[in-house]
Design a protein around this motif. Structure first.
Motif, PDB file in Angstrom:
ATOM      1  N   TYR A  58       0.816  -1.220   0.000  1.00  0.00           N
ATOM      2  CA  TYR A  58       0.000   0.000   0.000  1.00  0.00           C
ATOM      3  C   TYR A  58       0.852   1.273   0.000  1.00  0.00           C
ATOM      4  CZ  TYR A  58      -3.346   3.507   1.728  1.00  0.00           C
ATOM      5  OH  TYR A  58      -4.106   4.624   1.894  1.00  0.00           O
ATOM      6  N   SER A  59       1.833   1.365   0.868  1.00  0.00           N
ATOM      7  CA  SER A  59       2.673   2.571   0.959  1.00  0.00           C
ATOM      8  C   SER A  59       3.409   2.826  -0.346  1.00  0.00           C
ATOM      9  CB  SER A  59       3.673   2.453   2.104  1.00  0.00           C
ATOM     10  OG  SER A  59       2.997   2.432   3.341  1.00  0.00           O
ATOM     11  N   GLU A  60       3.954   1.770  -0.920  1.00  0.00           N
ATOM     12  CA  GLU A  60       4.672   1.915  -2.191  1.00  0.00           C
ATOM     13  C   GLU A  60       3.721   2.378  -3.300  1.00  0.00           C
ATOM     14  OE1 GLU A  60       6.517  -0.952  -5.595  1.00  0.00           O
ATOM     15  OE2 GLU A  60       6.979  -1.513  -3.520  1.00  0.00           O
ATOM     16  N   ARG A  61       2.534   1.808  -3.333  1.00  0.00           N
ATOM     17  CA  ARG A  61       1.546   2.211  -4.337  1.00  0.00           C
ATOM     18  C   ARG A  61       1.174   3.684  -4.174  1.00  0.00           C
ATOM     19  NH1 ARG A  61      -1.814  -2.112  -6.907  1.00  0.00           N
ATOM     20  NH2 ARG A  61      -0.777  -4.064  -6.399  1.00  0.00           N
ATOM     21  N   ARG A 113       3.995   5.826  -5.519  1.00  0.00           N
ATOM     22  CA  ARG A 113       4.071   5.827  -6.990  1.00  0.00           C
ATOM     23  C   ARG A 113       2.931   6.629  -7.622  1.00  0.00           C
ATOM     24  NH1 ARG A 113       6.222   0.099  -9.388  1.00  0.00           N
ATOM     25  NH2 ARG A 113       8.161   0.029  -8.201  1.00  0.00           N
ATOM     26  N   HIS A 114       1.732   6.474  -7.088  1.00  0.00           N
ATOM     27  CA  HIS A 114       0.599   7.215  -7.640  1.00  0.00           C
ATOM     28  C   HIS A 114       0.741   8.713  -7.352  1.00  0.00           C
ATOM     29  CE1 HIS A 114      -1.046   3.161  -7.963  1.00  0.00           C
ATOM     30  NE2 HIS A 114      -1.943   3.657  -8.810  1.00  0.00           N
ATOM     31  N   HIS A 115       1.224   9.040  -6.163  1.00  0.00           N
ATOM     32  CA  HIS A 115       1.450  10.453  -5.827  1.00  0.00           C
ATOM     33  C   HIS A 115       2.518  11.047  -6.734  1.00  0.00           C
ATOM     34  CE1 HIS A 115       3.128  13.819  -3.371  1.00  0.00           C
ATOM     35  NE2 HIS A 115       1.839  14.097  -3.315  1.00  0.00           N
ATOM     36  N   SER A 116       3.529  10.270  -7.060  1.00  0.00           N
ATOM     37  CA  SER A 116       4.587  10.722  -7.963  1.00  0.00           C
ATOM     38  C   SER A 116       4.026  11.128  -9.325  1.00  0.00           C
ATOM     39  CB  SER A 116       5.636   9.618  -8.129  1.00  0.00           C
ATOM     40  OG  SER A 116       6.624  10.000  -9.037  1.00  0.00           O
ATOM     41  N   VAL A 117       3.038  10.396  -9.795  1.00  0.00           N
ATOM     42  CA  VAL A 117       2.394  10.743 -11.074  1.00  0.00           C
ATOM     43  C   VAL A 117       1.697  12.097 -10.959  1.00  0.00           C
ATOM     44  CG1 VAL A 117       0.614  10.096 -12.751  1.00  0.00           C
ATOM     45  CG2 VAL A 117       2.143   8.346 -11.822  1.00  0.00           C
ATOM     46  N   ILE A 118       0.978  12.299  -9.868  1.00  0.00           N
ATOM     47  CA  ILE A 118       0.264  13.567  -9.677  1.00  0.00           C
ATOM     48  C   ILE A 118       1.245  14.733  -9.629  1.00  0.00           C
ATOM     49  CG2 ILE A 118      -1.114  14.907  -8.037  1.00  0.00           C
ATOM     50  CD1 ILE A 118      -2.577  12.301  -7.332  1.00  0.00           C
ATOM     51  N   VAL A 119       2.321  14.585  -8.862  1.00  0.00           N
ATOM     52  CA  VAL A 119       3.317  15.656  -8.746  1.00  0.00           C
ATOM     53  C   VAL A 119       3.983  15.918 -10.102  1.00  0.00           C
ATOM     54  CG1 VAL A 119       5.514  16.324  -7.675  1.00  0.00           C
ATOM     55  CG2 VAL A 119       3.697  15.315  -6.286  1.00  0.00           C
ATOM     56  N   SER A 120       4.304  14.867 -10.823  1.00  0.00           N
ATOM     57  CA  SER A 120       4.928  15.026 -12.146  1.00  0.00           C
ATOM     58  C   SER A 120       3.983  15.720 -13.120  1.00  0.00           C
ATOM     59  CB  SER A 120       5.346  13.666 -12.705  1.00  0.00           C
ATOM     60  OG  SER A 120       6.355  13.090 -11.909  1.00  0.00           O
ATOM     61  N   ALA A 121       2.709  15.374 -13.078  1.00  0.00           N
ATOM     62  CA  ALA A 121       1.732  16.028 -13.954  1.00  0.00           C
ATOM     63  C   ALA A 121       1.598  17.506 -13.595  1.00  0.00           C
ATOM     64  CB  ALA A 121       0.387  15.327 -13.860  1.00  0.00           C
ATOM     65  N   MET A 122       1.644  17.808 -12.313  1.00  0.00           N
ATOM     66  CA  MET A 122       1.589  19.211 -11.879  1.00  0.00           C
ATOM     67  C   MET A 122       2.788  19.990 -12.435  1.00  0.00           C
ATOM     68  SD  MET A 122       2.064  20.713  -8.027  1.00  0.00           S
ATOM     69  CE  MET A 122       3.757  20.102  -8.052  1.00  0.00           C
ATOM     70  N   LYS A 123       3.957  19.362 -12.431  1.00  0.00           N
ATOM     71  CA  LYS A 123       5.155  20.028 -12.953  1.00  0.00           C
ATOM     72  C   LYS A 123       5.045  20.257 -14.455  1.00  0.00           C
ATOM     73  CE  LYS A 123       8.308  18.516  -9.354  1.00  0.00           C
ATOM     74  NZ  LYS A 123       9.480  17.672  -9.034  1.00  0.00           N
ATOM     75  N   VAL A 124       4.404  19.334 -15.165  1.00  0.00           N
ATOM     76  CA  VAL A 124       4.175  19.525 -16.606  1.00  0.00           C
ATOM     77  C   VAL A 124       3.279  20.734 -16.826  1.00  0.00           C
ATOM     78  CG1 VAL A 124       3.051  18.527 -18.648  1.00  0.00           C
ATOM     79  CG2 VAL A 124       4.642  17.150 -17.299  1.00  0.00           C
ATOM     80  N   ALA A 154       7.012   8.051 -14.470  1.00  0.00           N
ATOM     81  CA  ALA A 154       6.136   7.810 -13.319  1.00  0.00           C
ATOM     82  C   ALA A 154       4.905   7.001 -13.716  1.00  0.00           C
ATOM     83  CB  ALA A 154       5.730   9.140 -12.683  1.00  0.00           C
ATOM     84  N   VAL A 155       4.312   7.314 -14.865  1.00  0.00           N
ATOM     85  CA  VAL A 155       3.135   6.561 -15.330  1.00  0.00           C
ATOM     86  C   VAL A 155       3.537   5.125 -15.658  1.00  0.00           C
ATOM     87  CG1 VAL A 155       1.388   6.346 -17.148  1.00  0.00           C
ATOM     88  CG2 VAL A 155       1.870   8.590 -16.144  1.00  0.00           C
ATOM     89  N   LYS A 156       4.650   4.965 -16.337  1.00  0.00           N
ATOM     90  CA  LYS A 156       5.110   3.608 -16.691  1.00  0.00           C
ATOM     91  C   LYS A 156       5.416   2.779 -15.443  1.00  0.00           C
ATOM     92  CE  LYS A 156       6.725   4.381 -21.382  1.00  0.00           C
ATOM     93  NZ  LYS A 156       7.872   4.415 -22.295  1.00  0.00           N
ATOM     94  N   ALA A 157       5.813   3.438 -14.357  1.00  0.00           N
ATOM     95  CA  ALA A 157       6.088   2.721 -13.105  1.00  0.00           C
ATOM     96  C   ALA A 157       4.823   2.097 -12.515  1.00  0.00           C
ATOM     97  CB  ALA A 157       6.740   3.659 -12.095  1.00  0.00           C
ATOM     98  N   LEU A 158       3.662   2.539 -12.957  1.00  0.00           N
ATOM     99  CA  LEU A 158       2.396   1.966 -12.494  1.00  0.00           C
ATOM    100  C   LEU A 158       1.981   0.738 -13.300  1.00  0.00           C
ATOM    101  CD1 LEU A 158       0.211   5.170 -11.989  1.00  0.00           C
ATOM    102  CD2 LEU A 158       1.603   3.963 -10.293  1.00  0.00           C
ATOM    103  N   ALA A 159       2.558   0.561 -14.463  1.00  0.00           N
ATOM    104  CA  ALA A 159       2.119  -0.490 -15.386  1.00  0.00           C
ATOM    105  C   ALA A 159       2.187  -1.886 -14.773  1.00  0.00           C
ATOM    106  CB  ALA A 159       2.922  -0.425 -16.680  1.00  0.00           C
ATOM    107  N   ASP A 160       3.179  -2.135 -13.920  1.00  0.00           N
ATOM    108  CA  ASP A 160       3.293  -3.459 -13.304  1.00  0.00           C
ATOM    109  C   ASP A 160       2.095  -3.788 -12.417  1.00  0.00           C
ATOM    110  OD1 ASP A 160       5.733  -3.840 -14.539  1.00  0.00           O
ATOM    111  OD2 ASP A 160       6.910  -3.272 -12.773  1.00  0.00           O
ATOM    112  N   TYR A 161       1.478  -2.777 -11.846  1.00  0.00           N
ATOM    113  CA  TYR A 161       0.307  -2.995 -11.005  1.00  0.00           C
ATOM    114  C   TYR A 161      -0.935  -3.327 -11.822  1.00  0.00           C
ATOM    115  CZ  TYR A 161       2.965  -0.573  -7.322  1.00  0.00           C
ATOM    116  OH  TYR A 161       3.912  -0.203  -6.409  1.00  0.00           O
TER     117      TYR A 161
END
Length: 150
Positions: free
Chosen positions: A105-108, A111-122, A137-144
């Motif tokens: 759960y913590s790792e997920r 990773r999901h928060h990382s996507v949000i922060v990265s999208a904000m930076k874009v 960051a998005v690709k890091a979610l693909a394994d899930y």
């Protein structure tokens, strides 16, 4: 107006008004999910943001009205696609697919928060390096969320 037709028109109008809100997927226990498709959708948003930043860079410094118009449109486009990703993570994945009972759960969450922060930076920048970070960051979610083979 026909008494039977009026309720149908009202119902159709209400459906039309709420249907855009239902697009990101309902938040009821319907059990209809395609997580892999959502990841692919986010990667398409990343590709669109990449194209937008490329066009923004090409149009920067031009002062003719058409270039200025296109520049604004590309900025708005970049903003919208980054926001689509933020909404998908928060409204779909974090509310429905990431569960506190999951062992990782913590790792997920990270990773999901990382996507949000990265999208904000874009949204905040016009540098391809932020799109690269978002894509990673998005690709890091693909394994899930692997593609289901039927």
């Amino acid at each position: 107006m026909n008494k039977l037709l009026r309720p149908l028109l009202i119902a159709a109008s209400l459906f039309w008004l709420i249907s855009p809100a239902a697009y990101s997927h309902c938040q009821i226990p319907c059990g209809i999910y395609d997580d892999h498709a959502k990841v692919k959708e986010m990667l398409q948003d990343v590709a669109t943001a990449r194209k937008a930043i490329s066009q923004i860079q090409n149009l920067t410094g031009k002062s003719d009205p058409q270039s200025n118009n296109q520049l604004v449109r590309w900025v708005m486009n970049k903003e919208q696609h980054a926001q689509n990703i933020i909404a998908t993570i928060s409204d779909y994945f974090l509310t429905q697919r990431v569960k506190a009972k999951q062992k990782d759960y913590s790792e997920r969450l990270i990773r999901h928060h990382s996507v949000i922060v990265s999208a904000m930076k874009v949204k905040q920048n016009a540098d391809i390096k932020y799109v690269d970070e978002l894509e990673k960051a998005v690709k890091a979610l693909a394994d899930y969320y692997p593609e289901h083979k039927h």
